[in-house]
Design an enzyme around this catalytic site. Structure first.
Site, PDB file in Angstrom:
ATOM      1  N   GLY A 211       0.831  -1.210   0.000  1.00 18.21           N
ATOM      2  CA  GLY A 211       0.000   0.000   0.000  1.00 18.21           C
ATOM      3  C   GLY A 211       0.855   1.246   0.000  1.00 18.21           C
ATOM      4  O   GLY A 211       2.001   1.239  -0.472  1.00 18.21           O
ATOM      5  N   SER A 212       0.293   2.293   0.577  1.00 20.10           N
ATOM      6  CA  SER A 212       0.941   3.607   0.504  1.00 20.10           C
ATOM      7  C   SER A 212       2.033   3.750   1.561  1.00 20.10           C
ATOM      8  O   SER A 212       2.038   3.049   2.585  1.00 20.10           O
ATOM      9  CB  SER A 212      -0.113   4.690   0.716  1.00 20.10           C
ATOM     10  OG  SER A 212      -0.687   4.524   1.998  1.00 20.10           O
ATOM     11  N   GLY A 216       2.024   2.520   5.348  1.00 21.55           N
ATOM     12  CA  GLY A 216       3.200   1.690   5.643  1.00 21.55           C
ATOM     13  C   GLY A 216       3.839   2.079   6.967  1.00 21.55           C
ATOM     14  O   GLY A 216       4.250   1.224   7.754  1.00 21.55           O
ATOM     15  N   GLU A 233       5.604  -3.298   1.017  1.00 15.38           N
ATOM     16  CA  GLU A 233       5.611  -3.154  -0.442  1.00 15.38           C
ATOM     17  C   GLU A 233       4.905  -1.846  -0.762  1.00 15.38           C
ATOM     18  O   GLU A 233       3.673  -1.797  -0.841  1.00 15.38           O
ATOM     19  CB  GLU A 233       4.889  -4.346  -1.081  1.00 15.38           C
ATOM     20  CG  GLU A 233       5.608  -5.674  -0.891  1.00 15.38           C
ATOM     21  CD  GLU A 233       6.814  -5.838  -1.813  1.00 15.38           C
ATOM     22  OE1 GLU A 233       6.925  -5.089  -2.801  1.00 15.38           O
ATOM     23  OE2 GLU A 233       7.654  -6.708  -1.531  1.00 15.38           O
ATOM     24  N   CYS A 266       2.104   0.214  -9.229  1.00 16.50           N
ATOM     25  CA  CYS A 266       3.165   0.723  -8.351  1.00 16.50           C
ATOM     26  C   CYS A 266       4.490   0.907  -9.076  1.00 16.50           C
ATOM     27  O   CYS A 266       5.265   1.784  -8.726  1.00 16.50           O
ATOM     28  CB  CYS A 266       3.341  -0.203  -7.152  1.00 16.50           C
ATOM     29  SG  CYS A 266       3.650  -1.909  -7.628  1.00 16.50           S
TER      30      CYS A 266
HETATM   31  P1  NAD Z   1      -3.387   2.239   1.232  1.00 15.24           P
HETATM   32  O1  NAD Z   1      -2.138   2.370   2.013  1.00 15.24           O
HETATM   33  O2  NAD Z   1      -4.382   3.326   1.298  1.00 15.24           O
HETATM   34  O3  NAD Z   1      -4.176   0.909   1.644  1.00 15.24           O
HETATM   35  C1  NAD Z   1      -3.548  -0.357   1.664  1.00 15.24           C
HETATM   36  C2  NAD Z   1      -4.207  -1.221   2.718  1.00 15.24           C
HETATM   37  O4  NAD Z   1      -4.065  -0.600   3.988  1.00 15.24           O
HETATM   38  C3  NAD Z   1      -5.692  -1.453   2.510  1.00 15.24           C
HETATM   39  O5  NAD Z   1      -5.980  -2.804   2.746  1.00 15.24           O
HETATM   40  C4  NAD Z   1      -6.349  -0.561   3.570  1.00 15.24           C
HETATM   41  O6  NAD Z   1      -7.557  -1.084   4.061  1.00 15.24           O
HETATM   42  C5  NAD Z   1      -5.311  -0.545   4.661  1.00 15.24           C
HETATM   43  N1  NAD Z   1      -5.359   0.690   5.456  1.00 15.24           N
HETATM   44  C6  NAD Z   1      -5.794   1.905   5.062  1.00 15.24           C
HETATM   45  N2  NAD Z   1      -5.676   2.790   6.077  1.00 15.24           N
HETATM   46  C7  NAD Z   1      -5.154   2.113   7.117  1.00 15.24           C
HETATM   47  C8  NAD Z   1      -4.810   2.475   8.455  1.00 15.24           C
HETATM   48  N3  NAD Z   1      -4.973   3.712   8.894  1.00 15.24           N
HETATM   49  N4  NAD Z   1      -4.302   1.511   9.241  1.00 15.24           N
HETATM   50  C9  NAD Z   1      -4.113   0.266   8.800  1.00 15.24           C
HETATM   51  N5  NAD Z   1      -4.432  -0.129   7.557  1.00 15.24           N
HETATM   52  C10 NAD Z   1      -4.947   0.777   6.724  1.00 15.24           C
HETATM   53  O7  NAD Z   1      -2.885   1.971  -0.253  1.00 15.24           O
HETATM   54  P2  NAD Z   1      -3.754   1.780  -1.566  1.00 15.24           P
HETATM   55  O8  NAD Z   1      -4.355   3.086  -1.922  1.00 15.24           O
HETATM   56  O9  NAD Z   1      -4.634   0.594  -1.436  1.00 15.24           O
HETATM   57  O10 NAD Z   1      -2.626   1.388  -2.615  1.00 15.24           O
HETATM   58  C11 NAD Z   1      -1.922   2.317  -3.351  1.00 15.24           C
HETATM   59  C12 NAD Z   1      -0.482   2.349  -2.943  1.00 15.24           C
HETATM   60  O11 NAD Z   1       0.045   1.032  -2.891  1.00 15.24           O
HETATM   61  C13 NAD Z   1       0.373   3.080  -3.951  1.00 15.24           C
HETATM   62  O12 NAD Z   1       1.319   3.853  -3.279  1.00 15.24           O
HETATM   63  C14 NAD Z   1       1.065   1.957  -4.706  1.00 15.24           C
HETATM   64  O13 NAD Z   1       2.278   2.327  -5.309  1.00 15.24           O
HETATM   65  C15 NAD Z   1       1.254   0.951  -3.631  1.00 15.24           C
HETATM   66  N6  NAD Z   1       1.391  -0.386  -4.171  1.00 15.24           N
HETATM   67  C16 NAD Z   1       2.567  -1.033  -4.004  1.00 15.24           C
HETATM   68  C17 NAD Z   1       2.719  -2.291  -4.541  1.00 15.24           C
HETATM   69  C18 NAD Z   1       4.000  -3.049  -4.367  1.00 15.24           C
HETATM   70  O14 NAD Z   1       3.973  -4.248  -4.572  1.00 15.24           O
HETATM   71  N7  NAD Z   1       5.093  -2.417  -4.001  1.00 15.24           N
HETATM   72  C19 NAD Z   1       1.681  -2.903  -5.222  1.00 15.24           C
HETATM   73  C20 NAD Z   1       0.488  -2.228  -5.341  1.00 15.24           C
HETATM   74  C21 NAD Z   1       0.349  -0.965  -4.803  1.00 15.24           C
END
Ligand code: NAD
Length: 503
Positions: A211-212, A216, A233, A266
């Site tokens: 995720g973000s 993270g 990731e 990503c």
């Molecule tokens: P996000 O961080 O918003 O969400 C990811 C996960 O975290 C979701 O399951 C969400 O429910 C959970 N989450 C959200 N807020 C949270 C909190 N406060 N506490 C705990 N968990 C929480 O990310 P996104 O918008 O789903 O994904 C986009 C990002 O992910 C982009 O930055 C992208 O580059 C990255 N990404 C990375 C990879 C990789 O393999 N490196 C792959 C796909 C996406």
């Protein structure tokens, strides 16, 4: 969508998600049940791991149409894209893991220094235990079930938390997983940030988060409270530097890398650094590549996806509007439609490096092209910013390749292609610095979810350690040190990467 008939799913074989109680269990219940399964070594045997991996393989084959439909509903993902970048990639990971499972699970002998002989030493990968995998929405199958492959191969029990922003895919995964995988070994917990926070309160043996960067950090903080190891990731602004070579092929590859999943990838090239003279045509050539892929009106193409939701759409349209009022920026493309969450693949020329679009991951089909004077300037530009998940160089000359390899800090480096490294089971996939920590795919996923445990064994029937016990008289110290050093310096290290030298 949906040209293939739905294949009937098999009857439930191993038990319901709710354990037969009729009620969905709480996050705490799931955790307790998984920890029990961990303690009973449910997943230790090779056979059990292989059975679960095969179950996952069947899920992907027999649940294919449901997954395709869900991905189309969540992201307008074209079926070919959904196959290539989601379902097939995980299927391949499953096959690869099954092929290599015995080899990965093998213990490796380690040499024992002469002073410690007679004895034996080895390293053996152990399951970490109960793992938590939290997924993102952009590749909601791949980034959730991909880490699951490594976790199962390594003998873990796993809680999966899909992204709530891909709700159809989340629901299909929650429905399919208990049908194909043993619910004592794998549980799906659906929900948003609140549920993720509840899961993170609990103690896991490994957390793999995709995720973000913002979330993270939250995950890393929560994991630190239990000293839980984490794989993060994340994303970032992956640059594509265009230096020399076949400009048209470079343009097509960059356009393809950007347009995949409507830019919500990503590893997508976030922006282009065009080096030196002779690049004036590049923006137009990239735009032409977009037109060749999707026609003059990409909104009518069946091969082009949509933005995930209105919030993400508005953010991206904000970038286009900023560019349109900035007279120094040329916008090639820029059409959009809020109702269908469509944004045309768009090239932006003359963007100020200090503008908002250059401060955060774009994560959409907008491609700023900036001009730099030299490869050195390009590398300085990249290294002055947070480390990206990937850095791409388009050049056919070896010297720029080695300079780029030596000087650029990024999760991955690729020459003359975008994204492809992320689909290979033979390469580790992960970031560095702001783009994440740790990695997975293939053997690297197995290693991520394993503890490489050393085992040392020495008989006590004859106490050969007597020489090392106090009191340390002068002569004794000399003997002990000389034997030890002598054995270490002569010792040949094992060549197998899984092996560690003896102490
Ligand atoms: P996000 O961080 O918003 O969400 C990811 C996960 O975290 C979701 O399951 C969400 O429910 C959970 N989450 C959200 N807020 C949270 C909190 N406060 N506490 C705990 N968990 C929480 O990310 P996104 O918008 O789903 O994904 C986009 C990002 O992910 C982009 O930055 C992208 O580059 C990255 N990404 C990375 C990879 C990789 O393999 N490196 C792959 C796909 C996406």
């Amino acid at each position: 969508m949906g040209s293939k008939p739905h294949r009937k799913l098999p009857a439930l074989e191993i038990g319901q998600y709710d354990g037969g109680s009729g009620h969905a269990p709480s996050v705490q219940d799931v955790h307790v049940q998984l920890r029990d399964a961990r303690s009973s070594r449910l997943m230790h045997a090779r056979r059990m791991r292989a059975t679960q991996l095969k179950g996952l393989g069947r899920l992907l084959v027999e649940g294919e149409q449901e997954l395709l439909d869900a991905l189309a509903s969540d992201l307008g993902k074209p079926p070919v894209e959904a196959h290539l970048t989601e379902i097939d990639i995980v299927k391949h990971e499953v096959d690869f893991a099954l092929l290599h499972l015995s080899e990965w699970m093998e213990a490796h002998h380690a040499r024992v220094p002469m002073m410690l002989q007679p004895a034996s030493a080895k390293t053996e990968p152990q399951p970490k235990g109960a793992a938590l995998v939290i997924g993102a929405w952009n590749y909601p199958v791949q980034v959730l079930l991909g880490p699951l492959v490594g976790a199962l191969a390594a003998g873990n029990v796993v809680a999966l938390k899909p992204s709530e922003l891909a709700p159809a895919t989340s629901a299909v995964i929650a429905r399919l997983v208990p049908r194909y995988l043993d619910p004592r070994a794998v549980r799906v917990v659906e929900g948003g940030a609140g549920v993720a926070a509840e899961l993170l309160e609990l103690e896991w043996d490994h957390i793999c988060f995709t995720g973000s960067e913002r979330v993270g950090r939250i995950v890393a903080e929560a994991a630190a409270r239990h000293l839980t190891p984490v794989t993060l990731e994340l994303g970032g602004k992956s640059p594509a530097v265009v230096l020399d070579g076949n400009l048209h092929a470079a343009a097509r590859r960059i356009a393809h890398g950007k347009a995949l999943n409507a830019g919500q990838t990503c590893t997508a090239p976030d922006y282009v650094l065009a080096v030196g003279q002779g690049m004036e045509k590049l923006p137009e050539v990239i735009h032409r590549a977009f037109v060749r892929f999707f026609g003059r009106d990409a909104s009518t193409s069946r091969d082009y996806g949509r933005i995930v939701n209105r919030k993400a759409f508005d953010r991206l349209v904000g970038f286009i509007e900023d560019a349109e009022i900035d007279r120094s920026v040329t916008v090639i493309g820029g059409r959009h439609d809020a109702e269908t969450l469509y944004i045309e693949p768009t090239v932006l020329v003359g963007v100020d490096p200090a503008s908002p679009i250059m401060q955060e991951e774009i994560f959409g089909p907008l491609l700023p092209i900036l001009r730099v004077e030299s490869l050195d300037e390009a590398m300085q530009f990249i290294n002055a910013r947070p480390s990206p998940l990937a850095a791409y160089l388009f050049s056919e000359r070896p010297r720029p390749h080695s300079a780029f390899e030596q000087q650029v800090r990024a999760g991955a480096i690729a020459f003359n292609v975008c994204n492809l490294h992320a689909g290979m089971s033979t390469l580790p996939f992960g970031g560095v610095g702001a783009s994440g920590m740790g990695n997975y795919h293939g053997r690297f996923g197995f290693d991520t979810f394993s503890q490489l445990r050393p085992v040392f064994s020495k008989t006590a029937l004859v106490d050969t350690l007597k020489i090392a016990y106090p009191p340390y008289r002068k002569g004794k110290t000399r003997v002990v040190r000389s034997v030890n050093l002598g054995s270490a310096s002569k010792q040949k290290l094992e060549v197998n990467p899984g092996d560690k030298p003896g102490m």
